[in-house]
Write a protein that holds these residues in place. Structure first.
Motif, short mmCIF file in Angstrom:
data_model
loop_
_atom_site.label_atom_id
_atom_site.label_comp_id
_atom_site.label_asym_id
_atom_site.label_seq_id
_atom_site.Cartn_x
_atom_site.Cartn_y
_atom_site.Cartn_z
N PHE A 147 0.79 -1.23 0.00
CA PHE A 147 0.00 0.00 0.00
C PHE A 147 0.82 1.28 0.00
N VAL A 148 1.99 1.29 0.60
CA VAL A 148 2.80 2.53 0.58
C VAL A 148 3.21 2.88 -0.85
N PRO A 149 3.82 1.96 -1.61
CA PRO A 149 4.16 2.32 -3.00
C PRO A 149 2.93 2.61 -3.86
N LEU A 150 1.84 1.87 -3.65
CA LEU A 150 0.62 2.10 -4.42
C LEU A 150 0.05 3.49 -4.12
N SER A 151 0.01 3.86 -2.86
CA SER A 151 -0.46 5.21 -2.48
C SER A 151 0.47 6.28 -3.03
N ALA A 152 1.77 6.03 -2.96
CA ALA A 152 2.74 7.00 -3.47
C ALA A 152 2.52 7.22 -4.97
N LEU A 153 2.35 6.15 -5.70
CA LEU A 153 2.11 6.26 -7.15
C LEU A 153 0.81 7.01 -7.43
N THR A 192 -3.40 2.81 3.89
CA THR A 192 -1.95 2.84 4.03
C THR A 192 -1.57 3.34 5.41
N LEU A 193 -2.17 4.44 5.82
CA LEU A 193 -1.87 5.01 7.13
C LEU A 193 -2.22 4.04 8.25
N ALA A 247 1.44 9.25 6.97
CA ALA A 247 0.51 10.35 7.28
C ALA A 247 0.56 11.41 6.19
N ALA A 248 1.76 11.72 5.72
CA ALA A 248 1.89 12.71 4.65
C ALA A 248 1.23 12.22 3.36
N LEU A 249 1.37 10.95 3.04
CA LEU A 249 0.68 10.40 1.86
C LEU A 249 -0.83 10.53 2.00
N GLY A 308 10.28 9.59 -0.77
CA GLY A 308 10.75 9.36 0.59
C GLY A 308 10.06 8.17 1.24
N ALA A 309 8.75 8.05 1.03
CA ALA A 309 8.01 6.94 1.61
C ALA A 309 8.45 5.60 1.02
N VAL A 310 8.60 5.55 -0.29
CA VAL A 310 8.99 4.30 -0.95
C VAL A 310 10.42 3.91 -0.56
N VAL A 311 11.32 4.87 -0.53
CA VAL A 311 12.70 4.58 -0.12
C VAL A 311 12.72 4.10 1.33
#
Length: 178
Positions: free
Chosen positions: A22-28, A54-55, A93-95, A145-148
């Motif tokens: 979910f983090v990379p999916l939300s980032a995208l 994601t959060l 949270a930022a995402l 930043g989130a994905v890394v």
């Protein structure tokens, strides 16, 4: 609520997969929505809901990881993984916040569009264009930043779990070529 075991396995090793997906999916989704407003309109309410899932997944994984940390031998690799894992919540949270802002602004602009249909469409003001570029850059920065961070956390977790758990040679392989 505390997660410890699911079907006899530590809950952390299962729940963490939600974070990894979910983090990379939300980032995208946030980056696409920021750069391409019509895509954000098509995603609709799914965009902030994805951010919310994601959060929510991050503290669940962290809490389950805290339980697991108390049930494994502590070493430098486990401590590093725990430390890195504790830093993911602000990124998630930022995402979520960015996904919600993108959804809200594209929703409002879509609602205002019918009122302007009869008039010639004015070109975007320089301030509007600058704000869109700044928002896109912010979204790209937070997404990266989130994905890394997820990658670094996952890598440290894999190292902590597997550093002594396997042999580089297969069983029965004694270094021969045949």
């Amino acid at each position: 609520m505390s997660f410890s075991l699911i079907n006899g396995l530590p809950a952390h090793v299962l729940i963490v997969h939600f974070v990894v997906i979910f983090v990379p999916l939300s980032a995208l989704a946030v980056v696409v929505g920021a750069i391409w407003p019509s895509a954000a309109r098509r995603m609709g309410i799914v965009l902030p809901l994805l951010g919310l899932v994601t959060l929510a997944s991050v503290p669940l994984a962290t809490q389950a990881g805290g339980w697991l940390e108390q049930h494994v031998d502590s070493d430098a690799l486990v401590r590093k993984h725990t430390e890195l894992g504790d830093g993911l919540l602000p990124w998630a949270a930022a995402l979520f916040v960015l996904a919600t802002v993108i959804w809200w602004t594209t929703r409002r602009s879509a609602a205002a569009e019918p009122a302007h249909r009869g008039r010639a469409r004015a070109t975007s003001s320089p301030l509007s264009m600058i704000l869109r570029v700044v928002a896109a850059v912010l979204c790209i920065g937070v997404a990266a930043g989130a994905v890394v961070d997820v990658y670094r956390i996952g890598d440290s977790g894999a190292r902590a779990a597997w550093h002594d758990g396997f042999s580089q040679t297969a069983k029965g392989d004694h270094g021969g070529n045949g």
